[in-house]
Write a protein that holds these residues in place. Sequence first.
Motif, mmCIF file in Angstrom:
data_model
loop_
_atom_site.group_PDB
_atom_site.id
_atom_site.type_symbol
_atom_site.label_atom_id
_atom_site.label_comp_id
_atom_site.label_asym_id
_atom_site.label_seq_id
_atom_site.Cartn_x
_atom_site.Cartn_y
_atom_site.Cartn_z
ATOM 1 N N VAL A 57 -2.781 -2.362 -2.990
ATOM 2 C CA VAL A 57 -2.566 -3.022 -4.548
ATOM 3 C C VAL A 57 -2.177 -4.477 -3.875
ATOM 4 C CG1 VAL A 57 -1.086 -2.935 -6.367
ATOM 5 C CG2 VAL A 57 -1.251 -0.905 -5.142
ATOM 6 N N SER A 107 -4.240 -5.690 -9.161
ATOM 7 C CA SER A 107 -5.609 -4.758 -8.874
ATOM 8 C C SER A 107 -5.296 -3.983 -7.882
ATOM 9 C CB SER A 107 -6.639 -5.913 -8.292
ATOM 10 O OG SER A 107 -6.238 -6.508 -7.392
ATOM 11 N N TYR A 108 -6.113 -2.877 -7.900
ATOM 12 C CA TYR A 108 -6.005 -1.777 -6.772
ATOM 13 C C TYR A 108 -7.263 -1.198 -6.168
ATOM 14 C CZ TYR A 108 -6.260 1.586 -10.665
ATOM 15 O OH TYR A 108 -6.795 2.279 -11.640
ATOM 16 N N PRO A 128 -0.059 -3.396 -15.481
ATOM 17 C CA PRO A 128 1.243 -2.855 -14.939
ATOM 18 C C PRO A 128 1.789 -2.098 -15.946
ATOM 19 C CG PRO A 128 1.384 -5.362 -14.986
ATOM 20 C CD PRO A 128 -0.018 -4.923 -15.204
ATOM 21 N N ALA A 184 6.648 -0.549 -8.925
ATOM 22 C CA ALA A 184 5.204 -1.009 -8.791
ATOM 23 C C ALA A 184 5.118 -1.890 -9.419
ATOM 24 C CB ALA A 184 4.401 0.296 -9.041
ATOM 25 N N GLU A 185 5.615 -2.241 -10.693
ATOM 26 C CA GLU A 185 5.432 -3.511 -11.419
ATOM 27 C C GLU A 185 6.258 -4.772 -10.669
ATOM 28 O OE1 GLU A 185 5.947 -5.342 -16.083
ATOM 29 O OE2 GLU A 185 6.605 -3.226 -15.529
ATOM 30 N N LEU A 236 1.614 1.589 -16.352
ATOM 31 C CA LEU A 236 2.223 2.819 -15.528
ATOM 32 C C LEU A 236 3.341 3.520 -16.241
ATOM 33 C CD1 LEU A 236 2.412 0.320 -12.292
ATOM 34 C CD2 LEU A 236 0.865 2.321 -12.654
ATOM 35 N N PHE A 279 1.126 -5.582 -9.463
ATOM 36 C CA PHE A 279 0.268 -4.601 -9.814
ATOM 37 C C PHE A 279 -0.865 -5.433 -10.519
ATOM 38 C CE2 PHE A 279 -1.760 -0.628 -11.414
ATOM 39 C CZ PHE A 279 -1.427 0.105 -10.459
ATOM 40 N N ALA A 282 -5.790 -4.665 -13.323
ATOM 41 C CA ALA A 282 -4.703 -3.393 -13.667
ATOM 42 C C ALA A 282 -3.753 -3.920 -14.687
ATOM 43 C CB ALA A 282 -4.184 -2.899 -12.306
ATOM 44 N N CYS A 300 0.724 -1.182 0.024
ATOM 45 C CA CYS A 300 -0.122 -0.059 -0.088
ATOM 46 C C CYS A 300 0.999 1.257 0.008
ATOM 47 C CB CYS A 300 -0.850 0.086 1.107
ATOM 48 S SG CYS A 300 0.012 0.288 2.893
ATOM 49 N N GLY A 349 -1.097 -8.200 -6.063
ATOM 50 C CA GLY A 349 -0.456 -8.621 -7.094
ATOM 51 C C GLY A 349 -1.501 -9.692 -7.775
ATOM 52 N N HIS A 379 5.122 -3.167 2.206
ATOM 53 C CA HIS A 379 5.068 -4.410 1.495
ATOM 54 C C HIS A 379 5.046 -5.341 2.417
ATOM 55 C CE1 HIS A 379 5.147 -7.671 -1.355
ATOM 56 N NE2 HIS A 379 4.920 -6.973 -2.284
#
Length: 625
Positions: free
Chosen positions: A355, A334-335, A311, A327-328, A314, A332, A309, A249, A357, A267
């Motif tokens: 977020v 869903s969020y 990735p 972030a990837e 981004l 990434f 989502a 997050c 995975g 994380h």
Amino acid sequence: MNGGSIRGCRAGNLARLKRPGGDVLRGDLVEKAAGGVLGDPARLRAVGRLGLGAHADVAFDRIADLVERLVDAPVALVTVLSADRQFLPGQVGLPEALASAREMPLTHSLSRHVLEAGRMLVVEDVRADPAMRDNPAVHDLGAIAFAGVPLTDSDGHVLGTLAVMDREPRTWTRSEVALLVELGEICSSELRLRIAREIADEARRHAESAHDQLSLLGELTETLSATMDIDKALGRLGEMVAGRLADWCVVALAEPSGIVRHVSAAHFDPAHASAAGRLAQLAADAPREMKALVAAMQRTSGPIRRDHADPKSLHTRMTTAEIAEIAERLGFGSYLVAPITAPVGRRTIGVLMLVNGVERGAFGEAEEGTAAEIGRRAGLAVDNSRLYGRQRHVAEVLQHSMLPELPDIPGIELHARYLPAQVGAAVGGDWYDAFVQPDGSVMLAVGDVSGHDIEAAATMGQVRNLIRGDAYGRDDEPGPLLSHLDRALHGLSMPAAATAVLTRLRRAGDGYDLTFSNAGHPPPVLLRPDGEVEVWWETPEPLLGLVPRDDRSTHRRRVLPGSTLLLYTDGLVEHPAQLIDDGIARLREVLLGNAALPTEDLCARLLTTVTRRDDDIALLVIRLT
């Protein structure tokens, strides 16, 4: 139902069938697969609960084997149809490529017609059937005769079929059809049982999740209310949420001007801690994306949720490429973004971005509701912190306005410190004072009015001024002066309870005469020129403002030049789990052998002995030369 190949179909055709995303599903068939009965959300939910994907299922393989032997058909299948694929959890007679793949596109599905019809279909020659004759399974798999019975859930949704196929035209007998129907009921019963078990498991998981989320909210409330350091609180919030509500997050907070003042990331996997920290740093240093996210939240009426989502997207949306890369790497899939809202006016002041995975899956309505509640509670904590900050500033200004500027006295070096508590309104009733009498003697005082708020500070100012006004110009010793102060507090109806040490210091020959009176206060401490330490314990006398006392004691000491006198409030020596003697013993250890240490350095060392800052500290150090 699906047309299973018979022996002898071409390898190229089989390759097209087993390719999940092949180009064979297109045109009108794509439109039909995407909508209608195939796309019915309730039916697809039931299919999803089965968990029967592209893999074999022992129970359904046995049923297919039984059908193949009893009906004497080359191919027997148990199929389940999703919105765009046909899965084969049970099969007998398909060539190896399809037997291993256990799935095919709907373009090759004859069972699809059973689902759309909602009833059993029995076809002697599919080449003569207007609805089936153009199905690629006729050519690619050699499927000529077909019979399929629908497999349904408890609500009547057709989930798949139990089907048989032959490579030649065939008249299906009444007994074969009856047997197929009977075995189809067995298959349907097994499907319904599995769905019921999954629903029960979902309910259990939902209950456990609800309990976990309620526990999380309770813990977050406790964490957010335990400190007025909002950056620390929001960082801790992210650490608690990561792993329990999401994989990772980001928490961002904006000032009323729109400037992003806080960004933190966490994380659940400690191995990604440094990457999350780097992401937060990059976002804070280049806050355009965070500002845009806060602005997007301000335009919406609630959380934003994306179940799928990309990735890769981004990289086109982030000005800092490293943010997208991290972030990837963190995952990434869903969020969910929830606003942090101020309690007054419901204004969005920040965002909580959760977020997941791909492995964890998408967020649900329960997580959305919990995230929204976390945003509300975080907003309340932020609002409280800002209010506390304003109160702290006012209190500190008030406190310092009441503390005197120490006089410059030949032969006497004065050094003072005041430290507000790290809890409450950051101000209290502690004070120190020093002033010169007309006869050249010096009055020294340290005291503490009960309470830790602005009212205590205001009362402290009144008590200090009473001591000054009463003592100035009088030859009385400290004991009578404190007795007179006691009577004044009662006569003026001042609601004050205070401890104090009042001292008069006179130069006498080659040293100093010192007198003092102690009203329930920690004892003065003297560091002698030889480095030894004296603690001036005396018989305890009551606090000021409780019961007027006309006979307060005055104590006398002879003090040599080179000595250092220490007057202080209890915040320097008290701890809830220890005796005051332990705190004074710590002071003694610091003072021993340090008679030559500069007073400023001596103050700094004394303050390092404080183990807990939940009370104000006033410290007055007097070096006699």
